[in-house]
Write a protein that holds these residues in place. Structure first.
Motif, mmCIF file in Angstrom:
data_model
loop_
_atom_site.group_PDB
_atom_site.id
_atom_site.type_symbol
_atom_site.label_atom_id
_atom_site.label_comp_id
_atom_site.label_asym_id
_atom_site.label_seq_id
_atom_site.Cartn_x
_atom_site.Cartn_y
_atom_site.Cartn_z
ATOM 1 N N ALA A 7 25.770 -130.082 -87.020
ATOM 2 C CA ALA A 7 25.590 -129.541 -88.368
ATOM 3 C C ALA A 7 24.113 -129.270 -88.595
ATOM 4 C CB ALA A 7 26.118 -130.504 -89.422
ATOM 5 N N ILE A 8 23.841 -128.197 -89.312
ATOM 6 C CA ILE A 8 22.473 -127.852 -89.703
ATOM 7 C C ILE A 8 22.463 -127.748 -91.220
ATOM 8 C CG2 ILE A 8 20.599 -126.169 -89.508
ATOM 9 C CD1 ILE A 8 21.789 -125.277 -86.828
ATOM 10 N N THR A 9 21.573 -128.521 -91.858
ATOM 11 C CA THR A 9 21.452 -128.461 -93.313
ATOM 12 C C THR A 9 20.147 -127.759 -93.672
ATOM 13 O OG1 THR A 9 20.328 -130.588 -93.593
ATOM 14 C CG2 THR A 9 22.750 -130.624 -93.489
ATOM 15 N N GLY A 10 19.835 -127.713 -94.952
ATOM 16 C CA GLY A 10 18.703 -126.920 -95.414
ATOM 17 C C GLY A 10 17.352 -127.581 -95.327
ATOM 18 N N ALA A 11 17.268 -128.788 -94.799
ATOM 19 C CA ALA A 11 15.965 -129.439 -94.663
ATOM 20 C C ALA A 11 15.091 -128.662 -93.693
ATOM 21 C CB ALA A 11 16.145 -130.874 -94.166
ATOM 22 N N LEU A 34 30.078 -126.026 -84.687
ATOM 23 C CA LEU A 34 28.928 -125.883 -85.580
ATOM 24 C C LEU A 34 29.373 -125.660 -87.016
ATOM 25 C CD1 LEU A 34 25.855 -125.348 -86.153
ATOM 26 C CD2 LEU A 34 26.332 -122.940 -85.607
ATOM 27 N N VAL A 35 28.660 -126.320 -87.943
ATOM 28 C CA VAL A 35 28.829 -126.043 -89.369
ATOM 29 C C VAL A 35 27.437 -126.064 -90.004
ATOM 30 C CG1 VAL A 35 29.336 -128.472 -89.880
ATOM 31 C CG2 VAL A 35 30.027 -126.701 -91.492
ATOM 32 N N MET A 36 27.180 -125.059 -90.848
ATOM 33 C CA MET A 36 25.878 -124.938 -91.511
ATOM 34 C C MET A 36 26.068 -124.824 -93.021
ATOM 35 S SD MET A 36 23.636 -122.361 -89.130
ATOM 36 C CE MET A 36 24.835 -121.039 -89.066
ATOM 37 N N GLY A 81 31.435 -137.194 -81.278
ATOM 38 C CA GLY A 81 30.699 -137.543 -82.481
ATOM 39 C C GLY A 81 30.036 -136.327 -83.084
ATOM 40 N N MET A 82 28.966 -136.583 -83.830
ATOM 41 C CA MET A 82 28.336 -135.526 -84.623
ATOM 42 C C MET A 82 26.836 -135.763 -84.736
ATOM 43 S SD MET A 82 29.363 -134.550 -88.537
ATOM 44 C CE MET A 82 28.652 -133.155 -89.416
ATOM 45 N N VAL A 83 26.092 -134.666 -84.692
ATOM 46 C CA VAL A 83 24.655 -134.679 -84.950
ATOM 47 C C VAL A 83 24.392 -133.780 -86.152
ATOM 48 C CG1 VAL A 83 22.366 -134.102 -84.066
ATOM 49 C CG2 VAL A 83 24.127 -134.923 -82.498
ATOM 50 N N ILE A 84 23.607 -134.264 -87.104
ATOM 51 C CA ILE A 84 23.161 -133.419 -88.207
ATOM 52 C C ILE A 84 21.665 -133.223 -88.022
ATOM 53 C CG2 ILE A 84 23.038 -133.073 -90.698
ATOM 54 C CD1 ILE A 84 25.425 -134.924 -91.012
ATOM 55 N N THR A 105 29.772 -132.976 -94.825
ATOM 56 C CA THR A 105 29.948 -134.369 -95.230
ATOM 57 C C THR A 105 31.353 -134.883 -94.916
ATOM 58 O OG1 THR A 105 30.405 -133.658 -97.509
ATOM 59 C CG2 THR A 105 28.144 -134.291 -96.975
ATOM 60 N N ARG A 106 32.348 -134.009 -94.956
ATOM 61 C CA ARG A 106 33.703 -134.420 -94.574
ATOM 62 C C ARG A 106 33.751 -134.767 -93.085
ATOM 63 N NH1 ARG A 106 38.192 -137.289 -94.911
ATOM 64 N NH2 ARG A 106 39.785 -136.435 -93.537
ATOM 65 N N ALA A 107 33.182 -133.910 -92.246
ATOM 66 C CA ALA A 107 33.186 -134.182 -90.799
ATOM 67 C C ALA A 107 32.426 -135.469 -90.490
ATOM 68 C CB ALA A 107 32.592 -133.002 -90.044
ATOM 69 N N ALA A 108 31.299 -135.680 -91.167
ATOM 70 C CA ALA A 108 30.535 -136.917 -90.969
ATOM 71 C C ALA A 108 31.370 -138.130 -91.375
ATOM 72 C CB ALA A 108 29.230 -136.863 -91.753
ATOM 73 N N ASP A 109 32.072 -138.031 -92.482
ATOM 74 C CA ASP A 109 32.924 -139.117 -92.951
ATOM 75 C C ASP A 109 34.024 -139.423 -91.933
ATOM 76 O OD1 ASP A 109 33.328 -140.818 -95.421
ATOM 77 O OD2 ASP A 109 35.335 -139.958 -95.231
ATOM 78 N N VAL A 110 34.608 -138.368 -91.364
ATOM 79 C CA VAL A 110 35.650 -138.533 -90.339
ATOM 80 C C VAL A 110 35.074 -139.229 -89.106
ATOM 81 C CG1 VAL A 110 37.092 -137.263 -88.692
ATOM 82 C CG2 VAL A 110 37.116 -136.637 -91.115
ATOM 83 N N VAL A 111 33.902 -138.803 -88.678
ATOM 84 C CA VAL A 111 33.268 -139.417 -87.505
ATOM 85 C C VAL A 111 33.064 -140.915 -87.749
ATOM 86 C CG1 VAL A 111 31.098 -139.507 -86.207
ATOM 87 C CG2 VAL A 111 32.229 -137.319 -86.592
ATOM 88 N N LEU A 112 32.602 -141.281 -88.946
ATOM 89 C CA LEU A 112 32.400 -142.692 -89.257
ATOM 90 C C LEU A 112 33.713 -143.460 -89.291
ATOM 91 C CD1 LEU A 112 29.620 -142.471 -92.002
ATOM 92 C CD2 LEU A 112 29.369 -143.326 -89.660
#
Length: 196
Positions: A7-11, A34-36, A81-84, A105-112
Motif C-alpha cells: 500500500a502507498i499512502t499520501g505521506a 497494490l492499493v493506493m 502479509g502487507m507493507v505500507i 486499512t481493511r487489508a491491514a486489519d485482515v493481515v493483523l
C-alpha cells in the motif's frame, strides 16, 4: 505463488513504495497486490513525476482503495502479509483504532487478524504523543513499525542508495530474497586511527 500486499499512502516518501514494487518484480515466485490512497497519487506526482497508472503497472494486481470487496479484504486470500510504504499518520491512526474505512486499512486489519506480518514505514517527524501511542498500539497488535531511517555505516553516496537500503531491510522482514539493495553490516572496520 506467494503474495505481498503493498500500500502507498499520501505521506512523503512515495519512492519507498515504488522502489519496493520494482524490487519485487525481480523476485521469482512472488506477486504483489497494490492499493493506493487518493493522496498517494498526489504525492507520486509531486515527488516523482509519476502517474498512478505507471505505478499500478509495476504490481501484479492493482485495487481501488474504495473496493472493500477486493480479494485482499478477506483473510481467505492467502498472502505473506502487507507493507505500507510510506504509512501516513492518518493511516497509522486508523489501523491502531480498527477503523477500516478504505481498502488500505481493511487489508491491514485482515493481515493483523490473520496473524500475518504487517510492516509500516511510518513517515512523520517530529512525533507527538498521539503518534507514539498509535505506534505502541499497532506494535501490541503485531505490526512492525519500521520508519525509513537512513543508515550511514554503508556510506551512501546517493538518495537511491538510502532508499534501496530501507527497501532491502523491509524485504528482509518477510524473508524475501533480494540482491544488491543493501550492504550488510560485517562488523567495525579499522580505519587507521584506533586511539579512541
Amino acid at each position: 505463488m506467494t503474495r505481498l500486499i503493498v500500500a502507498i499512502t499520501g505521506a512523503s516518501g512515495a519512492v519507498y513504495g515504488v522502489r519496493l514494487l520494482q524490487a519485487m518484480r525481480e523476485v521469482p515466485g512472488w506477486e504483489t497486490d497494490l492499493v493506493m490512497t487518493p493522496s498517494a497519487a498526489l504525492t507520486l506526482a509531486q515527488e516523482l513525476d509519476l502517474q498512478r497508472s505507471h505505478v499500478e503497472a509495476l504490481a501484479t494486481r492493482a485495487h481501488n482503495v474504495r473496493d472493500i470487496g477486493a480479494s485482499i479484504a478477506s483473510g481467505s486470500w492467502p498472502t505473506a502479509g502487507m507493507v505500507i510504504a510510506p504509512c501516513s499518520m492518518r493511516t497509522l491512526a486508523a489501523i491502531a483504532t480498527g477503523v477500516t474505512d478504505n481498502l488500505v486499512t481493511r487489508a491491514a486489519d485482515v493481515v493483523l487478524k490473520e496473524r500475518r506480518r504487517l510492516v509500516l514505514l511510518a513517515r512523520e517527524s517530529p512525533l507527538h504523543l498521539g503518534h507514539l501511542r498509535n505506534m505502541v498500539a499497532v506494535t501490541e497488535m503485531g505490526a512492525i513499525v519500521c520508519p525509513p531511517v537512513p543508515a550511514f555505516y554503508n556510506r551512501p553516496q546517493t538518495i537511491d542508495e538510502q532508499v534501496d537500503h530501507t527497501v532491502g531491510r523491509t524485504l528482509d522482514l518477510f524473508d524475501i530474497p533480494h540482491q544488491g539493495l543493501l550492504k550488510r553490516w560485517s562488523g567495525l572496520q579499522q580505519r587507521g586511527d584506533d586511539s579512541t
